[in-house]
Write a protein that holds these residues in place. Structure first.
Motif, PDB file in Angstrom:
ATOM      1  N   LEU A  79      -3.945  44.167  80.701  1.00 43.16           N
ATOM      2  CA  LEU A  79      -3.272  43.237  81.599  1.00 43.16           C
ATOM      3  C   LEU A  79      -4.216  42.161  82.113  1.00 43.16           C
ATOM      4  O   LEU A  79      -3.848  40.990  82.204  1.00 43.16           O
ATOM      5  N   ALA A  80      -5.452  42.547  82.443  1.00 44.51           N
ATOM      6  CA  ALA A  80      -6.406  41.578  82.975  1.00 44.51           C
ATOM      7  C   ALA A  80      -6.669  40.456  81.972  1.00 44.51           C
ATOM      8  O   ALA A  80      -6.734  39.275  82.344  1.00 44.51           O
ATOM      9  N   SER A  81      -6.809  40.803  80.704  1.00 49.14           N
ATOM     10  CA  SER A  81      -7.051  39.783  79.685  1.00 49.14           C
ATOM     11  C   SER A  81      -5.851  38.859  79.544  1.00 49.14           C
ATOM     12  O   SER A  81      -5.996  37.629  79.414  1.00 49.14           O
ATOM     13  N   LYS A  82      -4.645  39.439  79.568  1.00 49.73           N
ATOM     14  CA  LYS A  82      -3.444  38.605  79.467  1.00 49.73           C
ATOM     15  C   LYS A  82      -3.300  37.685  80.675  1.00 49.73           C
ATOM     16  O   LYS A  82      -2.769  36.573  80.561  1.00 49.73           O
ATOM     17  N   ALA A  83      -3.760  38.143  81.839  1.00 53.29           N
ATOM     18  CA  ALA A  83      -3.607  37.351  83.051  1.00 53.29           C
ATOM     19  C   ALA A  83      -4.556  36.161  83.090  1.00 53.29           C
ATOM     20  O   ALA A  83      -4.227  35.126  83.667  1.00 53.29           O
ATOM     21  N   VAL A  84      -5.737  36.281  82.466  1.00 52.09           N
ATOM     22  CA  VAL A  84      -6.743  35.228  82.626  1.00 52.09           C
ATOM     23  C   VAL A  84      -6.904  34.333  81.408  1.00 52.09           C
ATOM     24  O   VAL A  84      -7.467  33.239  81.524  1.00 52.09           O
ATOM     25  N   VAL A  85      -6.423  34.756  80.234  1.00 54.81           N
ATOM     26  CA  VAL A  85      -6.689  33.960  79.037  1.00 54.81           C
ATOM     27  C   VAL A  85      -5.995  32.603  79.099  1.00 54.81           C
ATOM     28  O   VAL A  85      -6.498  31.600  78.566  1.00 54.81           O
ATOM     29  N   ALA A  86      -4.843  32.528  79.777  1.00 55.21           N
ATOM     30  CA  ALA A  86      -4.154  31.242  79.906  1.00 55.21           C
ATOM     31  C   ALA A  86      -4.969  30.255  80.736  1.00 55.21           C
ATOM     32  O   ALA A  86      -4.826  29.034  80.569  1.00 55.21           O
ATOM     33  N   PHE A  87      -5.824  30.758  81.630  1.00 54.34           N
ATOM     34  CA  PHE A  87      -6.663  29.865  82.424  1.00 54.34           C
ATOM     35  C   PHE A  87      -7.641  29.117  81.529  1.00 54.34           C
ATOM     36  O   PHE A  87      -7.894  27.927  81.724  1.00 54.34           O
ATOM     37  N   VAL A  88      -8.187  29.829  80.553  1.00 56.96           N
ATOM     38  CA  VAL A  88      -9.106  29.180  79.620  1.00 56.96           C
ATOM     39  C   VAL A  88      -8.369  28.118  78.812  1.00 56.96           C
ATOM     40  O   VAL A  88      -8.863  27.000  78.619  1.00 56.96           O
ATOM     41  N   GLY A  89      -7.148  28.465  78.352  1.00 51.42           N
ATOM     42  CA  GLY A  89      -6.352  27.489  77.618  1.00 51.42           C
ATOM     43  C   GLY A  89      -6.027  26.274  78.454  1.00 51.42           C
ATOM     44  O   GLY A  89      -6.106  25.121  77.973  1.00 51.42           O
ATOM     45  N   SER A  90      -5.671  26.464  79.716  1.00 51.49           N
ATOM     46  CA  SER A  90      -5.351  25.342  80.601  1.00 51.49           C
ATOM     47  C   SER A  90      -6.570  24.457  80.821  1.00 51.49           C
ATOM     48  O   SER A  90      -6.464  23.223  80.822  1.00 51.49           O
ATOM     49  N   ALA A  91      -7.741  25.083  81.028  1.00 51.86           N
ATOM     50  CA  ALA A  91      -8.956  24.307  81.253  1.00 51.86           C
ATOM     51  C   ALA A  91      -9.305  23.462  80.026  1.00 51.86           C
ATOM     52  O   ALA A  91      -9.644  22.275  80.146  1.00 51.86           O
ATOM     53  N   LEU A  92      -9.203  24.061  78.832  1.00 51.96           N
ATOM     54  CA  LEU A  92      -9.521  23.325  77.609  1.00 51.96           C
ATOM     55  C   LEU A  92      -8.548  22.171  77.384  1.00 51.96           C
ATOM     56  O   LEU A  92      -8.955  21.047  77.055  1.00 51.96           O
ATOM     57  N   LEU A  93      -7.256  22.446  77.573  1.00 51.24           N
ATOM     58  CA  LEU A  93      -6.264  21.392  77.374  1.00 51.24           C
ATOM     59  C   LEU A  93      -6.373  20.318  78.447  1.00 51.24           C
ATOM     60  O   LEU A  93      -6.220  19.121  78.162  1.00 51.24           O
TER      61      LEU A  93
END
Length: 294
Positions: free
Chosen positions: A174-188
């Motif tokens: 769950l922790a990985s699913k919760a934070v991986v979108a943050f990396v995607g948002s930062a890159l985009l």
């Protein structure tokens, strides 16, 4: 969190999203809007996300494709919606983004094989009608789509795909699913800042601290949402998250930014009724119902 019903956790996460307009409005008054805000907020969160993802790499590696989809589409959903709300008409952007329940219901049926029964379709129809009444639809709403409109529409589609990927990634922590979108948002967000030529404005320590608190707010909201998306069928979850809209409208009225009339109250009531219908457990045997729970 594990002791709470997933539907309740998902509603809590959606309610947090509905409160997100307040810090966004605050940052707009300080000159931090759009993609620079996305880059600053999710760039800070990525400092937490990347080490966590690295530590849990053995757990999510077998489903790395699903995790990558969550990062890409979840990141685009956030970046696209913030950009559309910052640069376009707010009402049109929200209407187009909230087509996401339609995509979620269809995706759950076509991709995950979830049942598309009359009750679920009826709940979705109630939610869509409630959205239309709450936000208001006029002749101007149906003018040809602009670039920011397409941004909002694509963000809603990405949000629905993110939910499907979250549901499918059963082995990913769950922790990985919760934070991986943050990396995607930062890159985009960083990519769009480069393409648009909009660097970060001058920010002092106080503003960075406020951005960090905003990031913690979204971390809590995303954790609750990802838990709900993992344990609730995609079609039901798509209807439940529409409660975000009701929370946003009610809090905006409470703080004096807009007045609520009969149309808004009726729309909110329809959305809440749809959420209550969608939150009901499926009429299946106990053995089948337990299969969707880890």
């Amino acid at each position: 969190m594990a002791a709470m019903k997933p539907e309740i956790v998902l509603l809590v996460g959606a309610s947090f999203w509905g409160l997100g307009w307040m810090p966004l409005q605050h940052f707009a008054g300080l000159g931090l809007v759009g993609m620079p805000l996305v880059l600053a907020t999710y760039g800070l969160l990525s400092l937490l996300a990347i080490p966590l993802l690295w530590r849990q790499r053995r757990a999510w590696w077998p489903q790395r494709t699903a995790l990558l989809a969550i990062g890409l589409f979840g990141g685009w959903a956030t970046a696209g919606l913030v950009g559309a709300l910052s640069e376009g008409d707010v009402v049109r952007a929200m209407l187009l983004f909230y087509l996401a329940p339609v995509w979620g219901l269809l995706g759950g049926w076509l991709v995950l094989g979830e049942r598309l029964n009359a009750l679920r379709v009826g709940a979705l129809a109630l939610a869509m009608l409630g959205i239309a009444l709450t936000l208001g639809i006029s002749h101007d709403t149906f003018r040809p789509l602009t670039s920011t409109d397409w941004l909002a529409l694509s963000a809603g589609l990405a949000f629905a795909i993110n939910n499907l990927a979250t549901r499918a990634a059963e082995q990913v922590p769950l922790a990985s699913k919760a934070v991986v979108a943050f990396v995607g948002s930062a890159l985009l967000g960083g990519l769009f800042c480069l393409l648009q030529g909009t660097p970060l404005p001058a920010m002092d320590g106080v503003l960075w601290g406020q951005v960090a608190l905003f990031g913690v707010f979204w971390l809590i909201a995303m954790s609750a949402a990802q838990y709900g998306f993992t344990h609730v069928e995609a079609g039901r979850a798509a209807v439940l998250v529409v409660v975000e809209l009701v929370v946003a409208v009610l809090t905006a009225a409470w703080f004096g930014d807009r007045e609520l009339g009969l149309r808004e109250w009726c729309g909110g009531a329809l959305v809440l009724a749809a959420a209550l219908i969608a939150a009901r457990p499926p009429a299946e045997s106990p053995s089948v119902a337990c299969e969707v729970r880890p």
